[in-house]
Design a protein around this motif. Structure first.
Motif, mmCIF file in Angstrom:
data_model
loop_
_atom_site.group_PDB
_atom_site.id
_atom_site.type_symbol
_atom_site.label_atom_id
_atom_site.label_comp_id
_atom_site.label_asym_id
_atom_site.label_seq_id
_atom_site.Cartn_x
_atom_site.Cartn_y
_atom_site.Cartn_z
ATOM 1 N N PRO A 1 0.812 -1.203 0.000
ATOM 2 C CA PRO A 1 0.000 0.000 0.000
ATOM 3 C C PRO A 1 0.859 1.272 0.000
ATOM 4 N N ALA A 2 0.290 2.340 -0.555
ATOM 5 C CA ALA A 2 1.018 3.592 -0.683
ATOM 6 C C ALA A 2 1.531 4.044 0.677
ATOM 7 N N GLY A 3 2.779 4.443 0.697
ATOM 8 C CA GLY A 3 3.351 5.016 1.926
ATOM 9 C C GLY A 3 4.060 3.998 2.802
ATOM 10 N N ILE A 4 3.816 2.717 2.584
ATOM 11 C CA ILE A 4 4.401 1.727 3.514
ATOM 12 C C ILE A 4 5.930 1.672 3.372
ATOM 13 N N GLN A 5 6.435 1.828 2.126
ATOM 14 C CA GLN A 5 7.887 1.750 1.954
ATOM 15 C C GLN A 5 8.572 2.926 2.659
ATOM 16 N N ASP A 6 7.958 4.114 2.608
ATOM 17 C CA ASP A 6 8.541 5.272 3.302
ATOM 18 C C ASP A 6 8.627 4.993 4.795
ATOM 19 N N SER B 1 9.769 -3.584 14.532
ATOM 20 C CA SER B 1 9.128 -2.297 14.240
ATOM 21 C C SER B 1 8.474 -2.319 12.858
ATOM 22 N N VAL B 2 9.087 -3.039 11.901
ATOM 23 C CA VAL B 2 8.476 -3.115 10.571
ATOM 24 C C VAL B 2 7.236 -4.014 10.606
ATOM 25 N N ALA B 3 7.272 -5.064 11.423
ATOM 26 C CA ALA B 3 6.065 -5.907 11.555
ATOM 27 C C ALA B 3 4.901 -5.061 12.081
ATOM 28 N N LYS B 4 5.210 -4.126 12.986
ATOM 29 C CA LYS B 4 4.150 -3.237 13.508
ATOM 30 C C LYS B 4 3.606 -2.341 12.399
ATOM 31 N N ILE B 5 4.521 -1.877 11.554
ATOM 32 C CA ILE B 5 4.084 -1.029 10.423
ATOM 33 C C ILE B 5 3.140 -1.821 9.520
#
Ligand code: G16
Length: 561
Positions: free
Chosen positions: A498-503, A546-550
């Motif tokens: 989804p948009a924004g997730i990579q940022d 932290s990325v799993a939380k994102i």
């Protein structure tokens, strides 16, 4: 498709109604689901296999396995004429027929596809499909469904090869289509001869005496599956191999439960059946259908292991092949300008330290998305292409050109410098091309090559493991509402949706020394996978968490493990 064919399909397909409310999808390596809902899928893939056989005028393979997944899952994979994975061009057709809601829709889809692909039922040649299955209890009834699907294409026949490893079935398909001997016995004989050839060519200084070899046994975790059983059979005919198989399918253990290559590689802990007494010994682990191989070392006084993964196996093989090529290359310069192009293929899961190691050797390293179908395709671009996923899937592919060159060199050296170092190098490479499965990654043949190369170099597993030091890493899986909402690019290194997730991921990653992190939807389980690498284990764990939380925030509530 004529009326007779249509009516045969309309008669058999109502016996295999599709599961309600489930969208089936051809994932990283075929369909994989809870076994109880798979009968219609396997029946339909039986039809596909027969059509593929007619279209290619070749033998096709159909393997019933869910590989590393839990025992209650099952799945189906197709082996194409060359022994590789089903052509990706046919995957959408597999998806569409698996999800056809009723017999009429199914027949319409088949009719349409047959017309588009110009599959002709008029020829006399029957379709031929080789069937295999792993040790899952659900395998037998799913095999019956596959047989029904195949026989509902008029003139198609199937041959049941019994319980085999996935790579054995792929090997058999390839051998059959090349007009070579293709039974399990032939498979074992080919491994035996090429393995012995490599042992015979070990440099004198590294030939050990029998007593040393007795202490040098490899302990193999068979994941409570088919691979351990086959290795036991092989070790009985191969007196040069010292192996102790644990967790074969004959024991009490459950397939892939706290055992096997996937468990060992992801959890980095001891599989059941291994303990402190194994500290310092060379241990290896197969997965449930024996297409993955990892090695490991038991840490004294700990349940943690030192993992020697697919990247290290790749590095060992790359060094060996490169060394042999360099011997031949020097000799050949005067007469022949041909230089075999050696290439390496990895995925984003490859530990950063392995990629740096391989690049520092001057090797060309390419990256593809996860899935042997992608790595295999890329490796075919080289004269000798070595591909491995960190999880232990991989093999070495030799092009026809390089094999012809090696055969020519062999003849040349036989007449001018028999038993020279150059000729030995040529013979070793030819033996490797026969030992290592040319169809698909194969834990059994991979193990034999590792064992042969370690003997050749005189290295212990410790010395091999010291080739480079892995950057600490962590893998997590996150359950989400819809894993297909994650779309990746650049060999899965970037999440474009989804948009924004990579940022958000990047904003976390920059906080860590040597930080690297990516996410991707699994193609075999209903999860999003998170991979993180950093300078210390604590940092890799923290980044992954932290990325799993994102992922959880962007994709809805789930759980991480
Ligand atoms: C299959 C594929 C592998 C892939 C693995 C994991 O392995 O053949 O190439 O690495 O799935 O896939 P994912 O991360 O998409 O779940 P296996 O051993 O399960 O057949």
């Amino acid at each position: 498709m004529n009326e007779e064919q249509r009516s045969v399909l309309l008669k058999s397909s109502p016996n295999f109604p599709p599961p309600k409310g489930v969208r089936l999808s051809y994932g990283t390596a075929g369909f994989r689901e809870d076994a109880t809902i798979l009968k219609s899928t396997v029946y339909r893939i039986g039809i596909l296999a027969a059509l593929r056989s007619i279209k290619t005028q070749s033998v096709i393979g159909l393997m019933i396995t869910a590989s590393h997944n839990r025992v209650s899952d099952n799945g189906v994979k197709i082996a194409d004429p060359n022994g590789g994975m089903l052509s990706q061009f046919w995957e959408p057709f597999a998806d569409s027929i698996a999800n056809a809601s009723d017999p009429h829709q199914l027949v319409l889809l088949i009719d349409d596809f047959v017309r588009k692909e110009e599959i002709s039922f008029n020829g006399n040649r029957a379709a031929e499909v080789l069937l295999g299955r792993d040790t899952r209890p659900s395998g037998e009834s799913l095999l019956d469904a596959a047989k029904e699907g195949i026989s509902s294409i008029i003139g198609a026949v199937s041959h049941d090869m019994g319980i085999v490893t996935t790579p054995q079935l792929h090997w058999m398909v390839r051998a059959r289509n090349m007009g070579l001997k293709s039974t399990e016995h032939d498979y074992f004989q080919q491994l035996l001869q090429s393995y012995r050839c490599l042992l015979d060519l070990i440099p004198d200084g590294n030939k050990t005496n029998k007593t040393d070899r007795l202490n040098d046994k490899v302990l193999v975790d068979g994941a409570n599956g088919v691979g351990g059983d086959k290795l036991e059979i092989f070790s009985e005919i191969c007196d040069g191999l010292l192996v102790e198989v644990r967790n074969s399918s004959k024991g009490e253990g459950i397939l892939n439960e706290l055992v096997g290559a996937d468990f060992v590689q992801k959890e980095k802990v001891l599989p059941v059946g291994f303990g402190p007494n194994d500290a310092g010994k060379r241990c290896a682990s197969f997965d449930g259908d024996a297409d993955r191989l990892v090695y490991f070392l038991v840490q004294p006084g700990s349940s943690r292991i030192e993992l020697v993964d697919g990247d290290k196996i790749l590095s060992l093989f790359a060094l060996f092949i490169k060394d042999q090529l360099s011997v031949i290359k020097d000799e050949g310069k005067a007469h022949n300008s041909y230089q075999a192009r050696l290439g390496i293929v990895q995925t984003a899961y490859a530990n950063g330290a392995s990629t740096s190691f391989l690049k520092n050797l001057g090797l060309d390293v390419a990256l593809t998305p996860t899935g042997v179908k992608f790595l295999h395709e890329k490796a075919l671009e080289y004269d000798i292409g070595i591909y491995f996923e960190a999880n232990g899937h991989g093999t070495i592919l030799f092009s026809e050109t390089v094999l012809t060159w090696l055969e020519d060199k062999n003849r040349e050296y036989s007449s001018i410098s028999k038993d020279s170092e150059e000729q030995k190098a040529v013979s070793r490479l030819l033996a490797v091309s026969k030992l290592i499965n040319q169809a698909v990654g194969d834990a059994l043949s991979g193990l034999l090559l590792v064992e042969a190369v370690l003997r050749h170099t005189g290295w212990s597993i410790q010395k091999w493991n010291e080739l480079y030091t892995d950057l600490p890493s962590r893998q997590l899986k996150v359950k989400v509402v819809d894993r297909t909402s994650v779309v990746t690019a650049n060999a899965e290194t970037v999440a474009v949706q989804p948009a924004g997730i990579q940022d958000a991921i990047d904003a976390q990653t920059v906080k860590y020394r040597h930080g690297r992190c990516f996410i991707r939807p699994s193609g075999t389980e209903d999860v999003i996978r998170v991979y993180a690498e950093a300078a210390t284990q604590e940092e890799a764990d923290s980044l992954a968490n932290s990325v799993a939380k994102i992922v959880d925030q962007f994709l809805g509530s789930g759980s991480c493990h």
